[in-house]
Scaffold this motif. Structure first.
Motif, PDB file in Angstrom:
ATOM      1  N   ASN A   1       0.817  -1.223   0.000  1.00  0.00           N
ATOM      2  CA  ASN A   1       0.000   0.000   0.000  1.00  0.00           C
ATOM      3  C   ASN A   1       0.845   1.264   0.000  1.00  0.00           C
ATOM      4  OD1 ASN A   1      -2.230  -1.635   0.124  1.00  0.00           O
ATOM      5  ND2 ASN A   1      -2.445  -1.463   2.345  1.00  0.00           N
ATOM      6  N   THR A   2       2.149   1.108   0.100  1.00  0.00           N
ATOM      7  CA  THR A   2       3.048   2.266   0.077  1.00  0.00           C
ATOM      8  C   THR A   2       4.030   2.121  -1.078  1.00  0.00           C
ATOM      9  OG1 THR A   2       4.520   1.143   1.622  1.00  0.00           O
ATOM     10  CG2 THR A   2       2.922   2.685   2.565  1.00  0.00           C
ATOM     11  N   THR A   3       4.615   3.237  -1.499  1.00  0.00           N
ATOM     12  CA  THR A   3       5.617   3.173  -2.558  1.00  0.00           C
ATOM     13  C   THR A   3       6.953   2.735  -1.961  1.00  0.00           C
ATOM     14  OG1 THR A   3       6.157   5.492  -2.209  1.00  0.00           O
ATOM     15  CG2 THR A   3       4.542   4.999  -3.924  1.00  0.00           C
ATOM     16  N   GLY A   4       7.854   2.356  -2.835  1.00  0.00           N
ATOM     17  CA  GLY A   4       9.201   2.026  -2.384  1.00  0.00           C
ATOM     18  C   GLY A   4       9.613   0.635  -2.807  1.00  0.00           C
ATOM     19  N   GLU A   5      10.924   0.425  -2.786  1.00  0.00           N
ATOM     20  CA  GLU A   5      11.459  -0.885  -3.150  1.00  0.00           C
ATOM     21  C   GLU A   5      11.643  -1.737  -1.913  1.00  0.00           C
ATOM     22  OE1 GLU A   5      14.716  -1.108  -5.763  1.00  0.00           O
ATOM     23  OE2 GLU A   5      14.267   0.783  -6.762  1.00  0.00           O
ATOM     24  N   LEU A   6      11.618  -3.044  -2.108  1.00  0.00           N
ATOM     25  CA  LEU A   6      11.995  -3.945  -1.028  1.00  0.00           C
ATOM     26  C   LEU A   6      13.511  -3.869  -0.854  1.00  0.00           C
ATOM     27  CD1 LEU A   6       9.916  -7.191  -1.695  1.00  0.00           C
ATOM     28  CD2 LEU A   6       9.483  -5.424   0.002  1.00  0.00           C
ATOM     29  N   SER A   7      13.967  -4.097   0.366  1.00  0.00           N
ATOM     30  CA  SER A   7      15.416  -4.132   0.601  1.00  0.00           C
ATOM     31  C   SER A   7      16.019  -5.321  -0.140  1.00  0.00           C
ATOM     32  CB  SER A   7      15.693  -4.258   2.097  1.00  0.00           C
ATOM     33  OG  SER A   7      15.245  -5.521   2.549  1.00  0.00           O
ATOM     34  N   GLU A   8      17.312  -5.231  -0.397  1.00  0.00           N
ATOM     35  CA  GLU A   8      18.030  -6.347  -1.034  1.00  0.00           C
ATOM     36  C   GLU A   8      17.758  -7.653  -0.291  1.00  0.00           C
ATOM     37  OE1 GLU A   8      20.283  -6.891  -3.622  1.00  0.00           O
ATOM     38  OE2 GLU A   8      19.597  -4.971  -4.425  1.00  0.00           O
ATOM     39  N   SER A   9      17.816  -7.575   1.037  1.00  0.00           N
ATOM     40  CA  SER A   9      17.686  -8.821   1.800  1.00  0.00           C
ATOM     41  C   SER A   9      16.252  -9.364   1.718  1.00  0.00           C
ATOM     42  CB  SER A   9      18.134  -8.623   3.251  1.00  0.00           C
ATOM     43  OG  SER A   9      17.217  -7.811   3.937  1.00  0.00           O
ATOM     44  N   ASN A  10      15.270  -8.472   1.708  1.00  0.00           N
ATOM     45  CA  ASN A  10      13.897  -8.954   1.571  1.00  0.00           C
ATOM     46  C   ASN A  10      13.653  -9.572   0.203  1.00  0.00           C
ATOM     47  OD1 ASN A  10      12.751  -8.631   4.060  1.00  0.00           O
ATOM     48  ND2 ASN A  10      12.025  -6.546   3.678  1.00  0.00           N
ATOM     49  N   LEU A  11      14.228  -8.947  -0.832  1.00  0.00           N
ATOM     50  CA  LEU A  11      14.113  -9.520  -2.176  1.00  0.00           C
ATOM     51  C   LEU A  11      14.716 -10.916  -2.208  1.00  0.00           C
ATOM     52  CD1 LEU A  11      15.084  -6.486  -4.474  1.00  0.00           C
ATOM     53  CD2 LEU A  11      12.841  -7.602  -4.328  1.00  0.00           C
ATOM     54  N   ALA A  12      15.887 -11.050  -1.593  1.00  0.00           N
ATOM     55  CA  ALA A  12      16.587 -12.336  -1.594  1.00  0.00           C
ATOM     56  C   ALA A  12      15.797 -13.385  -0.826  1.00  0.00           C
ATOM     57  CB  ALA A  12      17.984 -12.174  -0.995  1.00  0.00           C
ATOM     58  N   VAL A  13      15.208 -12.969   0.298  1.00  0.00           N
ATOM     59  CA  VAL A  13      14.458 -13.913   1.125  1.00  0.00           C
ATOM     60  C   VAL A  13      13.225 -14.421   0.392  1.00  0.00           C
ATOM     61  CG1 VAL A  13      12.906 -13.966   3.102  1.00  0.00           C
ATOM     62  CG2 VAL A  13      15.242 -13.164   3.394  1.00  0.00           C
ATOM     63  N   ALA A  14      12.468 -13.504  -0.208  1.00  0.00           N
ATOM     64  CA  ALA A  14      11.247 -13.920  -0.901  1.00  0.00           C
ATOM     65  C   ALA A  14      11.588 -14.846  -2.069  1.00  0.00           C
ATOM     66  CB  ALA A  14      10.474 -12.701  -1.394  1.00  0.00           C
ATOM     67  N   GLN A  15      12.667 -14.506  -2.803  1.00  0.00           N
ATOM     68  CA  GLN A  15      13.059 -15.371  -3.922  1.00  0.00           C
ATOM     69  C   GLN A  15      13.519 -16.738  -3.418  1.00  0.00           C
ATOM     70  OE1 GLN A  15      12.768 -14.588  -7.452  1.00  0.00           O
ATOM     71  NE2 GLN A  15      12.856 -16.810  -7.279  1.00  0.00           N
ATOM     72  N   ALA A  16      14.237 -16.737  -2.295  1.00  0.00           N
ATOM     73  CA  ALA A  16      14.711 -18.012  -1.740  1.00  0.00           C
ATOM     74  C   ALA A  16      13.538 -18.896  -1.328  1.00  0.00           C
ATOM     75  CB  ALA A  16      15.628 -17.757  -0.544  1.00  0.00           C
ATOM     76  N   LEU A  17      12.532 -18.293  -0.721  1.00  0.00           N
ATOM     77  CA  LEU A  17      11.349 -19.074  -0.324  1.00  0.00           C
ATOM     78  C   LEU A  17      10.619 -19.601  -1.555  1.00  0.00           C
ATOM     79  CD1 LEU A  17      10.131 -16.845   2.620  1.00  0.00           C
ATOM     80  CD2 LEU A  17      10.624 -19.289   2.801  1.00  0.00           C
ATOM     81  N   ALA A  18      10.521 -18.759  -2.580  1.00  0.00           N
ATOM     82  CA  ALA A  18       9.886 -19.203  -3.829  1.00  0.00           C
ATOM     83  C   ALA A  18      10.681 -20.359  -4.436  1.00  0.00           C
ATOM     84  CB  ALA A  18       9.790 -18.041  -4.815  1.00  0.00           C
ATOM     85  N   ASP A  19      12.020 -20.270  -4.349  1.00  0.00           N
ATOM     86  CA  ASP A  19      12.868 -21.345  -4.885  1.00  0.00           C
ATOM     87  C   ASP A  19      12.644 -22.658  -4.138  1.00  0.00           C
ATOM     88  OD1 ASP A  19      13.883 -19.521  -6.649  1.00  0.00           O
ATOM     89  OD2 ASP A  19      15.816 -19.276  -5.644  1.00  0.00           O
ATOM     90  N   VAL A  20      12.532 -22.564  -2.815  1.00  0.00           N
ATOM     91  CA  VAL A  20      12.300 -23.767  -2.012  1.00  0.00           C
ATOM     92  C   VAL A  20      11.003 -24.448  -2.445  1.00  0.00           C
ATOM     93  CG1 VAL A  20      11.742 -24.618   0.306  1.00  0.00           C
ATOM     94  CG2 VAL A  20      13.622 -23.001  -0.006  1.00  0.00           C
ATOM     95  N   ALA A  21       9.962 -23.632  -2.601  1.00  0.00           N
ATOM     96  CA  ALA A  21       8.667 -24.185  -3.009  1.00  0.00           C
ATOM     97  C   ALA A  21       8.764 -24.814  -4.402  1.00  0.00           C
ATOM     98  CB  ALA A  21       7.597 -23.104  -2.986  1.00  0.00           C
ATOM     99  N   THR A  22       9.479 -24.142  -5.310  1.00  0.00           N
ATOM    100  CA  THR A  22       9.588 -24.642  -6.682  1.00  0.00           C
ATOM    101  C   THR A  22      10.355 -25.963  -6.726  1.00  0.00           C
ATOM    102  OG1 THR A  22       9.638 -22.351  -7.416  1.00  0.00           O
ATOM    103  CG2 THR A  22      10.249 -24.018  -9.032  1.00  0.00           C
ATOM    104  N   ILE A  23      11.437 -26.014  -5.976  1.00  0.00           N
ATOM    105  CA  ILE A  23      12.195 -27.271  -5.896  1.00  0.00           C
ATOM    106  C   ILE A  23      11.286 -28.371  -5.363  1.00  0.00           C
ATOM    107  CG2 ILE A  23      14.052 -28.457  -4.655  1.00  0.00           C
ATOM    108  CD1 ILE A  23      15.573 -25.717  -4.782  1.00  0.00           C
ATOM    109  N   GLY A  24      10.506 -28.014  -4.340  1.00  0.00           N
ATOM    110  CA  GLY A  24       9.582 -28.996  -3.768  1.00  0.00           C
ATOM    111  C   GLY A  24       8.633 -29.554  -4.810  1.00  0.00           C
ATOM    112  N   ILE A  25       8.100 -28.664  -5.657  1.00  0.00           N
ATOM    113  CA  ILE A  25       7.140 -29.100  -6.677  1.00  0.00           C
ATOM    114  C   ILE A  25       7.832 -29.921  -7.765  1.00  0.00           C
ATOM    115  CG2 ILE A  25       5.642 -28.281  -8.538  1.00  0.00           C
ATOM    116  CD1 ILE A  25       4.995 -25.870  -6.675  1.00  0.00           C
ATOM    117  N   LEU A  26       8.987 -29.410  -8.236  1.00  0.00           N
ATOM    118  CA  LEU A  26       9.639 -30.076  -9.374  1.00  0.00           C
ATOM    119  C   LEU A  26      10.335 -31.377  -8.976  1.00  0.00           C
ATOM    120  CD1 LEU A  26      11.078 -27.035 -11.363  1.00  0.00           C
ATOM    121  CD2 LEU A  26       9.052 -28.390 -11.832  1.00  0.00           C
TER     122      LEU A  26
END
Lengths: 245, 229
Positions: A139-164
């Motif tokens: 609901n606000t403008t702005g970028e996610l921090s580097e670390s938040n970007l990395a964390v969200a991508q890492a969690l997405a990667d874990v889920a993807t590995i789980g599926i594949l």
């Protein structure tokens, strides 16, 4: 926010996602958990998740609320937007200020109308294969921090590995078929919620609680119970939830 | 085994319902395909067909009220006829007589399911006899599910003739459409298959989109228990 608290939240998030990857796990459950955990962890306000069906089209599989669902559906209908872009390119997409964005007008108009100011999209990919994308809306403008970007991508990667990597993958089963079953499960759960709501007079939120609690207390897969309810071969007892409502 | 093809969603050309059959031809060893949706009162409408023979096979079964297409609807399972000439046609005797005069030598019908609701059938044919492998059957089943989702999305968004949505819908069936389907099934004491057909039929009659009607059902401002005209 204290660094320790962040670390604790981070570990808890990975444990929660990993915890859904037990034997016979449900892809819908995994992706619901993923989008919810990521939304909370990076302090976004909402999230949605798209996966590809066997025909190569993206479909909505999970969302944290109606507003996020709407924004994702608009992207699907327009065939463009940050999640679609992320799926196509296999790369993350950041829009720090949606009102300043000149790509994807249909998406931008819908997002702003729902009160969102910024968005980040993350691909669900593994070694060059992209099976979907997750969008986190704020609901606000702005970028996610580097670390938040990395964390969200890492969690997405874990889920993807789980599926594949799931299974043993039966010879006849392609990942896309499995994803289609997940999409089917999502629909069956919604149909079952409608059946329970109409049978009991409960609202849809309570209807889901009735469904989930029955599956858990009987050690049954949520999708299996939902299917029986939707087929109307199983009627769930509902009194407990209704009296505590 | 992983076969994912990225880049299908290149919005350059908006998807259209007449391409619903395309995935079946591209990914399965078949020569033709047609996709039809169940409408109210057991009727159906063909929404996508690859060629004249596919359309003819569909029409033949519709006219006779029998054939693998109807069997797939009835059983809610795939019906496989790998060799038309050698097959036992006792379940569909009239169609059996008629089909041997066509060029179709194998027929495969897959129900299109959205959740627990059967919303249509995909009919495939081959010009030579031959089985589909287990993997082909799994793939066709999944493709039929995907086609069902897209066909329902078209149906859900198709509003009262203003054409706003008819060209660019991909995967956008909203959850309240499925929730409303479940509610209507209870209100009418019927299956979700019938409930979805009734939802579409009602939307058509009153000239509003399925999406709109579903919203009213979920909000409990519209109840199918009462006569709805």
């Amino acid at each position: 926010m204290a660094e320790l608290s962040r670390d604790a939240r981070l570990s808890a998030a990975f444990v929660k996602v990993a915890d859904t990857l037990v034997d016979d796990y449900d892809v819908v459950d995994l992706l619901d958990t993923l989008v919810q955990v990521c939304t909370d962890l990076v302090d976004s306000d909402a999230g949605g998740l798209l996966i590809t069906d066997p025909d190569g089209w993206l479909q909505l599989i999970a969302s944290t609320n109606e507003e996020a669902e709407f924004v994702e559906v608009i992207q699907l209908n327009a065939g463009e937007g940050p999640c679609v872009e992320s799926f196509k390119t296999g790369e993350g997409v950041t829009i720090p200020d949606i009102s300043e964005e000149d790509r994807w007008p249909a998406f931008c108009a819908a997002a702003l109308q729902q009160g969102f100011q910024s968005m980040h999209a993350f691909p669900l990919r593994l070694r060059g294969q992209t099976i979907g994308a997750m969008g986190l809306l704020s609901n606000t403008t702005g970028e996610l921090s580097e670390s938040n970007l990395a964390v969200a991508q890492a969690l997405a990667d874990v889920a993807t590995i789980g599926i594949l990597q799931e299974r043993p993958l039966r010879d006849t089963t392609l990942v896309t078929d499995q994803l289609q079953r997940a999409l089917d499960s999502r629909v069956i759960i919604e149909q079952a919620k409608g059946v329970i709501a109409a049978q009991t007079g409960a609202n849809l939120h309570t209807a889901f609680a009735i469904l989930r609690d029955y599956a858990r207390s009987n050690h049954l897969n949520l999708s299996t119970v939902a299917e029986e309810v939707a087929e109307r071969t199983l009627t769930l007892p509902a009194s407990e939830h209704l009296t505590t409502q | 085994m992983v076969t994912i093809e990225a880049g299908h969603v290149d919005g350059a050309e908006p998807p259209r319902s007449n391409a619903l059959h395309a995935g079946f031809l591209a990914r399965l060893p078949v020569d033709g395909a047609s996709v039809s949706m169940v409408t109210v009162a057991g009727n159906q409408s063909t929404v996508s067909s690859s060629d004249a023979l596919a359309t003819r096979l569909e029409q033949l079964q519709y006219d006779l009220g029998e054939g693998p297409h109807y069997r797939a609807l009835e059983l809610q399972k795939p019906v496989l006829v790998p060799d038309v000439e050698a097959a036992d046609h006792s379940v569909w005797p009239m169609f059996g007589h008629a089909v041997v005069d066509t060029d179709a030598k194998a027929l495969f019908s897959f129900p299109m399911r959205i959740g627990a609701a059967t919303v249509g059938v995909v009919d495939l044919y081959r010009l030579s006899p031959g089985l589909l492998s287990d993997r082909d059957v799994a793939q066709a089943t999944a493709l039929a599910g995907a086609a069902a989702g897209r066909a329902a999305a078209y149906a859900a968004a198709d509003a009262d003739g203003d054409g706003r949505h008819d060209s660019a819908l991909v995967g956008g069936t909203r959850r309240h459409v499925h929730q409303a389907t479940g509610m209507i099934a209870v209100q009418l004491d019927t299956s979700v298959t019938d409930a979805f057909a009734r939802l579409r039929g009602y939307a058509y009659v009153v000239g509003r989109s399925v999406d709109d009607i579903a919203r009213d059902v979920v909000a409990q401002t519209l109840d199918f228990t009462e006569p709805t005209g």
